[in-house]
Design a protein around this motif. Structure first.
Motif, PDB file in Angstrom:
ATOM      1  N   MET A  59      -5.186  -0.206  -1.207  1.00  0.00           N
ATOM      2  CA  MET A  59      -5.788   0.874  -1.988  1.00  0.00           C
ATOM      3  C   MET A  59      -6.461  -0.502  -2.851  1.00  0.00           C
ATOM      4  N   LEU A  60      -5.708  -1.072  -3.398  1.00  0.00           N
ATOM      5  CA  LEU A  60      -6.905  -2.296  -3.928  1.00  0.00           C
ATOM      6  C   LEU A  60      -7.830  -2.818  -3.408  1.00  0.00           C
ATOM      7  N   ALA A  61      -7.821  -3.861  -2.205  1.00  0.00           N
ATOM      8  CA  ALA A  61      -9.005  -3.704  -0.846  1.00  0.00           C
ATOM      9  C   ALA A  61      -9.954  -2.902  -0.875  1.00  0.00           C
ATOM     10  N   GLY A  62      -9.054  -1.150  -1.410  1.00  0.00           N
ATOM     11  CA  GLY A  62     -10.853  -0.124  -0.975  1.00  0.00           C
ATOM     12  C   GLY A  62     -11.002  -0.408  -2.764  1.00  0.00           C
ATOM     13  N   PHE A  63     -10.774  -0.734  -3.441  1.00  0.00           N
ATOM     14  CA  PHE A  63     -10.978  -0.633  -5.024  1.00  0.00           C
ATOM     15  C   PHE A  63     -12.333  -1.288  -5.196  1.00  0.00           C
ATOM     16  N   GLU A  64     -11.442  -2.435  -4.287  1.00  0.00           N
ATOM     17  CA  GLU A  64     -12.554  -3.767  -4.924  1.00  0.00           C
ATOM     18  C   GLU A  64     -13.935  -3.466  -4.017  1.00  0.00           C
ATOM     19  N   ARG A  65     -13.502  -3.109  -2.632  1.00  0.00           N
ATOM     20  CA  ARG A  65     -14.934  -2.931  -2.194  1.00  0.00           C
ATOM     21  C   ARG A  65     -15.642  -1.260  -2.910  1.00  0.00           C
ATOM     22  N   HIS A  66     -15.382  -0.599  -3.278  1.00  0.00           N
ATOM     23  CA  HIS A  66     -15.991   0.037  -4.305  1.00  0.00           C
ATOM     24  C   HIS A  66     -16.539  -0.293  -5.419  1.00  0.00           C
ATOM     25  N   GLY A  68     -18.502  -3.129  -5.320  1.00  0.00           N
ATOM     26  CA  GLY A  68     -19.734  -4.177  -4.516  1.00  0.00           C
ATOM     27  C   GLY A  68     -18.676  -5.333  -4.420  1.00  0.00           C
ATOM     28  N   ARG A  69     -17.697  -5.395  -4.104  1.00  0.00           N
ATOM     29  CA  ARG A  69     -16.918  -6.895  -4.363  1.00  0.00           C
ATOM     30  C   ARG A  69     -16.174  -7.277  -3.097  1.00  0.00           C
ATOM     31  N   ARG A  70     -15.705  -8.303  -2.115  1.00  0.00           N
ATOM     32  CA  ARG A  70     -15.341  -8.477  -0.800  1.00  0.00           C
ATOM     33  C   ARG A  70     -13.653  -7.851  -1.208  1.00  0.00           C
ATOM     34  N   ALA A  71     -13.252  -7.297   0.160  1.00  0.00           N
ATOM     35  CA  ALA A  71     -11.492  -7.327  -0.215  1.00  0.00           C
ATOM     36  C   ALA A  71     -11.208  -8.334  -0.112  1.00  0.00           C
ATOM     37  N   PRO A  72     -10.355  -8.955  -0.440  1.00  0.00           N
ATOM     38  CA  PRO A  72      -9.292 -10.030  -0.599  1.00  0.00           C
ATOM     39  C   PRO A  72      -8.359  -9.591   0.900  1.00  0.00           C
ATOM     40  N   ARG A  74      -7.522 -11.801   3.265  1.00  0.00           N
ATOM     41  CA  ARG A  74      -6.761 -12.867   4.202  1.00  0.00           C
ATOM     42  C   ARG A  74      -5.661 -13.193   3.160  1.00  0.00           C
ATOM     43  N   ALA A  75      -6.010 -12.695   1.618  1.00  0.00           N
ATOM     44  CA  ALA A  75      -4.287 -13.003   0.550  1.00  0.00           C
ATOM     45  C   ALA A  75      -3.703 -11.687   0.372  1.00  0.00           C
ATOM     46  N   LEU A  76      -4.140 -10.589   0.693  1.00  0.00           N
ATOM     47  CA  LEU A  76      -3.611  -9.679   0.894  1.00  0.00           C
ATOM     48  C   LEU A  76      -2.495  -9.830   1.935  1.00  0.00           C
ATOM     49  N   ALA A  77      -3.121 -10.238   3.122  1.00  0.00           N
ATOM     50  CA  ALA A  77      -2.077 -10.502   4.186  1.00  0.00           C
ATOM     51  C   ALA A  77      -1.198 -11.419   4.759  1.00  0.00           C
ATOM     52  N   ALA A  78      -1.492 -12.531   3.242  1.00  0.00           N
ATOM     53  CA  ALA A  78      -0.386 -13.112   3.307  1.00  0.00           C
ATOM     54  C   ALA A  78       0.566 -12.959   2.958  1.00  0.00           C
ATOM     55  N   LEU A  79      -0.115 -11.602   1.645  1.00  0.00           N
ATOM     56  CA  LEU A  79       1.191 -11.694   0.908  1.00  0.00           C
ATOM     57  C   LEU A  79       2.416 -10.600   0.730  1.00  0.00           C
ATOM     58  N   VAL A  80       1.796  -9.937   2.060  1.00  0.00           N
ATOM     59  CA  VAL A  80       2.756  -8.756   2.939  1.00  0.00           C
ATOM     60  C   VAL A  80       2.901  -9.180   3.613  1.00  0.00           C
ATOM     61  N   GLY A 109       4.155  -4.963  -7.829  1.00  0.00           N
ATOM     62  CA  GLY A 109       3.787  -5.109  -9.698  1.00  0.00           C
ATOM     63  C   GLY A 109       2.374  -5.977  -9.269  1.00  0.00           C
ATOM     64  N   ILE A 110       2.747  -7.224  -9.040  1.00  0.00           N
ATOM     65  CA  ILE A 110       1.331  -8.226  -8.411  1.00  0.00           C
ATOM     66  C   ILE A 110       0.570  -6.848  -7.950  1.00  0.00           C
ATOM     67  N   VAL A 111       0.467  -6.224  -6.944  1.00  0.00           N
ATOM     68  CA  VAL A 111      -0.829  -5.749  -6.149  1.00  0.00           C
ATOM     69  C   VAL A 111      -1.064  -5.073  -7.350  1.00  0.00           C
ATOM     70  N   CYS A 112      -0.627  -4.578  -8.257  1.00  0.00           N
ATOM     71  CA  CYS A 112      -0.804  -3.075  -9.183  1.00  0.00           C
ATOM     72  C   CYS A 112      -1.843  -3.615 -10.130  1.00  0.00           C
ATOM     73  N   VAL A 113      -1.494  -4.997 -10.607  1.00  0.00           N
ATOM     74  CA  VAL A 113      -1.258  -5.900 -11.641  1.00  0.00           C
ATOM     75  C   VAL A 113      -2.914  -6.639 -11.341  1.00  0.00           C
ATOM     76  N   ALA A 114      -3.096  -6.992 -10.575  1.00  0.00           N
ATOM     77  CA  ALA A 114      -4.653  -7.449  -9.736  1.00  0.00           C
ATOM     78  C   ALA A 114      -5.508  -6.160  -9.534  1.00  0.00           C
ATOM     79  N   MET A 115      -4.723  -4.860  -9.440  1.00  0.00           N
ATOM     80  CA  MET A 115      -5.984  -4.064  -9.427  1.00  0.00           C
ATOM     81  C   MET A 115      -6.113  -3.234 -10.409  1.00  0.00           C
ATOM     82  N   ALA A 116      -5.293  -3.369 -11.336  1.00  0.00           N
ATOM     83  CA  ALA A 116      -5.993  -2.777 -12.503  1.00  0.00           C
ATOM     84  C   ALA A 116      -7.095  -3.960 -13.517  1.00  0.00           C
ATOM     85  N   TRP A 117      -6.629  -5.903 -13.808  1.00  0.00           N
ATOM     86  CA  TRP A 117      -7.181  -6.661 -13.398  1.00  0.00           C
ATOM     87  C   TRP A 117      -9.018  -6.190 -12.900  1.00  0.00           C
ATOM     88  N   GLY A 118      -9.181  -6.218 -11.446  1.00  0.00           N
ATOM     89  CA  GLY A 118     -10.374  -5.850 -10.723  1.00  0.00           C
ATOM     90  C   GLY A 118     -11.113  -4.186 -10.808  1.00  0.00           C
TER      91      GLY A 118
END
Ligand SMILES: Nc1nc2c(ncn2[C@@H]2O[C@H](COP(=O)(O)OP(=O)(O)OP(=O)(O)O)[C@@H](O)[C@H]2O)c(=O)[nH]1
Length: 375
Positions: A59-66, A68-72, A74-80, A109-118
């Motif tokens: 979801m976060l990757a989708g919002f980032e791409r939407h 206009g930014r690059r979806a992170p 690698r960082a997300l895969a490492a976290l998962v 929670g961490i992913v949602c905070v990152a999503m909210a920040w984006g």
């Protein structure tokens, strides 16, 4: 939610693919969780947790791409991966479900905070406000709920809990977990739809070749500017201009270079007449509305525009450059005058400029005076 996402699936909206995959992962994860006891634990716990962690990450990757930014990725895969390993330790090392729930919530929670920040609305003032606020609110609410859930489970790590206990806390958490992805997905679809509406409106209001306002949008704006000028009693001027001998440019350099001249003309017009509406009325004819501008100021601006365009070089065929000039007609609103009459007078002034030898500005007042003298 997958069905709702289908409404935008065929569009070219960035992020839709990630949002769809996130929902598929979440559905499969929930089915695996629900089959606990009937299928091997590795599926109902480890694989289910992995998929359930992957859903918000996508979801976060989708919002980032939407946005206009690059979806992170690698960082997300490492976290998962790190979270899945940690969850595995609290399954195969020490079997502690409460700790697993706390860890999983901590990750969410961490992913949602990152999503909210984006998604923070104040960083995207050019986007439709409600959809981004909704998605931002959904991400923040989820972040807070997961934080509470993580703390509660972490502080009762030795209690025997199951995901389907009917305790109030568990029920609230279960409800939030069930509503989490749909809430975010709804925000995502609203954002996608707002983007599509924005694109459609832009296409309807702008000329695709030059980016100038379309004829239709121009007349809408002209009517509003006219009504405003009449109500306030303020000045309103209009320039209509046309490229001189444009047919010869096309014939000599080709249609593509002719197109380039038109696009270049609009871009340069924007640098001279900042903020004023430049519209393509058709072919090589353009108009600019000048609210709060009297006739003398409008003539000065028109001449500045003419001189700027006269100096412009546009790359022609081969190594050559193309020079072009414009003829401009200027008219300012007389008391009680209709918009139609203003347009006609500016048009008549343009044709007077053409007749007068081109590459010049004609003020409607001058052409009318000549007309009256001759009459
Ligand atoms: N490249 C290009 N040419 C266009 C476009 N729209 C219209 N034209 C051309 O613009 C030319 C207009 O020619 P005319 O109306 O004779 O005007 P002109 O040659 O500019 O002569 P004057 O206006 O009298 O100075 C025609 O050849 C059209 O084909 C376009 O979008 N791109």
């Amino acid at each position: 939610m997958l069905m709702v996402l289908r409404s935008v699936a065929r569009s070219s909206v960035a992020g839709v693919r990630e949002w769809t995959c996130a929902n598929v992962l979440a559905i499969v994860a929930l089915l695996l969780f629900a089959a606990r006891g009937r299928i091997p634990d590795v599926l109902s716990i480890d694989v289910a947790n992995l998929l359930f962690l992957g859903a918000p990450a996508l979801m976060l990757a989708g919002f980032e791409r939407h946005l206009g930014r690059r979806a992170p990725y690698r960082a997300l895969a490492a976290l998962v991966t790190a979270s899945t390993v940690a969850l595995g330790i609290f399954h195969y090392g020490v079997d502690a479900m409460a700790v697993r729930v706390a860890l999983s919530s901590f990750f969410h929670g961490i992913v949602c905070v990152a999503m909210a920040w984006g998604l923070r609305p104040w960083a995207h003032p050019d986007r439709a406000r409600y959809p981004i606020r909704f998605a931002f609110g959904a991400a923040l609410t989820l972040a807070a709920a997961h934080a509470v859930r993580a703390v509660m489970y972490a502080s009762h790590h030795d209690a025997q809990v199951t995901l389907f206990d009917s305790s109030p806390v568990n029920l609230v958490c279960f409800a939030l977990g069930t509503l989490a992805l749909p809430g975010l997905t709804l925000g995502a679809v609203m954002m996608a739809n707002a983007g599509l509406i924005g694109q459609a409106r832009y296409a309807a209001e702008h000329d695709h070749l030059t980016g100038a306002w379309s004829r239709r949008a121009f007349f809408g704006r002209a009517e509003r500017a006219h009504a405003d000028a009449v109500r306030r009693g303020g000045p309103l001027s209009l320039l209509i201009f046309d490229v001189d001998h444009f047919k010869a440019i096309n014939d000599t350099h080709g249609h593509a270079v002719g197109d380039q001249v038109l696009a270049d003309l609009v871009a340069r017009t924007g640098t001279v007449l900042r903020g004023d509406v430049c519209a393509r009325l058709g072919g090589e004819e353009f108009a600019v509305l000048l609210p709060d501008t009297d006739a003398d100021a409008a003539v000065r601006l028109a001449d500045e525009l003419r001189r700027t365009l006269e100096r412009a070089d546009v790359a022609g065929a081969g190594a050559g450059v193309v020079r072009f000039t414009v003829s401009v007609g200027v008219a300012s609103l007389d008391e009680g005058e209709s918009l139609e009459s203003l347009l006609q007078r500016a048009d008549a002034a343009l044709y007077a400029a053409k007749r007068g030898g081109r590459n010049q500005v004609q003020d409607a007042r001058a052409t009318e005076d000549v007309g009256e003298t001759l009459a």
